[in-house]
Write a protein that holds these residues in place. Sequence first.
Motif, mmCIF file in Angstrom:
data_model
loop_
_atom_site.group_PDB
_atom_site.id
_atom_site.type_symbol
_atom_site.label_atom_id
_atom_site.label_comp_id
_atom_site.label_asym_id
_atom_site.label_seq_id
_atom_site.Cartn_x
_atom_site.Cartn_y
_atom_site.Cartn_z
ATOM 1 N N UNK A 11 0.880 -1.134 0.035
ATOM 2 C CA UNK A 11 -0.228 0.253 0.238
ATOM 3 C C UNK A 11 1.123 0.794 -0.064
ATOM 4 N N UNK A 12 2.321 1.137 0.032
ATOM 5 C CA UNK A 12 3.017 2.403 0.383
ATOM 6 C C UNK A 12 3.980 2.084 -1.007
ATOM 7 N N UNK A 13 3.458 1.381 -1.310
ATOM 8 C CA UNK A 13 4.233 1.546 -2.776
ATOM 9 C C UNK A 13 5.590 0.866 -2.387
ATOM 10 N N UNK A 14 5.986 0.130 -1.653
ATOM 11 C CA UNK A 14 7.471 -0.373 -1.225
ATOM 12 C C UNK A 14 7.880 -0.768 -2.970
ATOM 13 N N UNK A 15 9.078 -0.914 -2.940
ATOM 14 C CA UNK A 15 10.064 -1.629 -4.026
ATOM 15 C C UNK A 15 9.855 -3.470 -3.063
ATOM 16 N N UNK A 16 9.677 -3.907 -3.532
ATOM 17 C CA UNK A 16 9.524 -5.748 -2.914
ATOM 18 C C UNK A 16 10.556 -6.380 -4.078
ATOM 19 N N UNK A 19 14.446 -12.041 -1.313
ATOM 20 C CA UNK A 19 15.288 -11.936 0.008
ATOM 21 C C UNK A 19 14.855 -13.138 1.239
ATOM 22 N N UNK A 20 15.475 -14.361 0.547
ATOM 23 C CA UNK A 20 15.868 -15.447 1.080
ATOM 24 C C UNK A 20 14.395 -16.225 0.717
ATOM 25 N N UNK A 21 13.791 -16.246 -0.138
ATOM 26 C CA UNK A 21 13.036 -16.468 -0.573
ATOM 27 C C UNK A 21 11.245 -15.941 0.462
ATOM 28 N N UNK A 22 11.695 -15.223 0.755
ATOM 29 C CA UNK A 22 10.998 -13.675 0.958
ATOM 30 C C UNK A 22 10.545 -12.706 0.077
ATOM 31 N N UNK A 23 9.040 -11.996 -0.176
ATOM 32 C CA UNK A 23 8.967 -10.449 0.081
ATOM 33 C C UNK A 23 9.220 -9.845 0.277
ATOM 34 N N UNK A 24 10.139 -9.220 0.425
ATOM 35 C CA UNK A 24 10.171 -7.877 1.354
ATOM 36 C C UNK A 24 10.307 -6.605 0.819
ATOM 37 N N UNK A 25 10.339 -4.988 1.060
ATOM 38 C CA UNK A 25 10.750 -4.242 1.000
ATOM 39 C C UNK A 25 12.620 -3.875 1.123
ATOM 40 N N UNK A 26 12.860 -3.264 -0.203
ATOM 41 C CA UNK A 26 14.133 -3.077 -0.576
ATOM 42 C C UNK A 26 14.256 -1.427 -0.023
ATOM 43 N N UNK A 27 12.987 -0.369 -0.453
ATOM 44 C CA UNK A 27 12.871 0.915 -0.395
ATOM 45 C C UNK A 27 11.489 1.417 -0.470
ATOM 46 N N UNK A 28 11.363 2.574 0.028
ATOM 47 C CA UNK A 28 9.921 3.431 -0.438
ATOM 48 C C UNK A 28 10.199 4.484 -0.788
ATOM 49 N N UNK A 29 10.560 4.649 -2.083
ATOM 50 C CA UNK A 29 10.370 5.096 -3.327
ATOM 51 C C UNK A 29 9.955 6.392 -3.255
ATOM 52 N N UNK A 30 8.372 6.367 -3.449
ATOM 53 C CA UNK A 30 7.652 7.274 -3.004
ATOM 54 C C UNK A 30 7.230 7.663 -1.606
ATOM 55 N N UNK A 31 8.183 6.871 -0.164
ATOM 56 C CA UNK A 31 7.993 7.952 0.764
ATOM 57 C C UNK A 31 6.795 7.524 1.373
#
Length: 371
Positions: A11-16, A19-31
């Motif tokens: 919902x926060x537009x995180x770049x997913x 990571x070790x088989x998990x969909x994890x946020x790498x960064x939040x480009x839109x804040x």
Amino acid sequence: MKSPLYEWHGAMDAKLADFGGWDMPIEYPKGVAGFSGGTLAEHAAVRERVGIFDVSHLGKISVKGPGAKAFVNCMVTNDLNRITSGQAQYNLFCNELGGVVDDLIVYEFADDDIFIIPNASNCAQVAADLIANAPSGIAVKNIHQEYAVLAVQGPDSTNVLTDLGVNLNLDYMSFSKVILPDHESLGEIIICRTGYSGELGYELLPTWDCATEIWKLLVTKIAKYDGRVCGLGARDTLRTEMGYPLHGHELSIDITPVQASANWAVVFAKDAFRGKAALEAEKAIGPARVLRALKSNDRGIPRAGMPVLDSSGNAVGEVTSGTFSPTLKVGIALALVKPEFKIGDSVQIDIRGRTSSAAIVRAPFVESRVR
């Protein structure tokens, strides 16, 4: 696999990313919540103020029963007899050949109640090895999705906990169980003073089902300090600046603690631990390669897998982790190189066919404030 916060991150537009088989946020480009985003901003927030991370992909393993602590102590390289109830310890979990199956944190609730946090992709293997070696009466359980892990890192991290109504005076690598005032329905949370950033910080372990509500409270509280919600991109640049290892890069089945300059986490004086004989033999003859910290002398940005060369262009090692240091504004790296290369020596890094000059320096690259 998905973190309990997966929907929130989306919902926060995180770049997913995986990571070790998990969909994890790498960064939040839109804040997030009006904050500017991106790895550089998230990194700076942790160094200067406060940042929070979802690291729920990390594993969780329970070991219970009479003699649980003694059993786990025979499986890890550090000495659990150096800690007591309410303390945690960094450890290496090796195979019989001295290769590192995983690096992990061991929490001691009691002599008969041990809690382990391994890396995401290695949790199942660590659990399986413990189960295979556990004596009668000791129960090992993989509880990967029973707890979330939320990291609060940075100089203002204690203030954030205080604003949540949590007033703890924890020593480094100590933990406590708490219930948030006015939020009793969220249940008990394990809070440990540790982290992977090099800054003062804590890791919160709520139950999986309550993680989202606690995360939302943290998002609200960090706003007071101009904090950031941070992805694993910033976590990686922060840990690289500290010279902290990442399994699969600086430690692996093929990279022993002796090679990784991690003997500080190996207590050879212990009577027994898995891989002891192999590590003692390697230590006695000297490793064929050792981990060194490299700092670029030019604008080159090292990356994992790039060759390290001597002044004549001969290959003498390989970069295991490399990045642009947001704090130092220069390229930095960790690399396995021939042991004759010491702190103060110069090397070259082959960056896609172009050589970049680097100096071997002492890690960490920036001052540690974890204690």
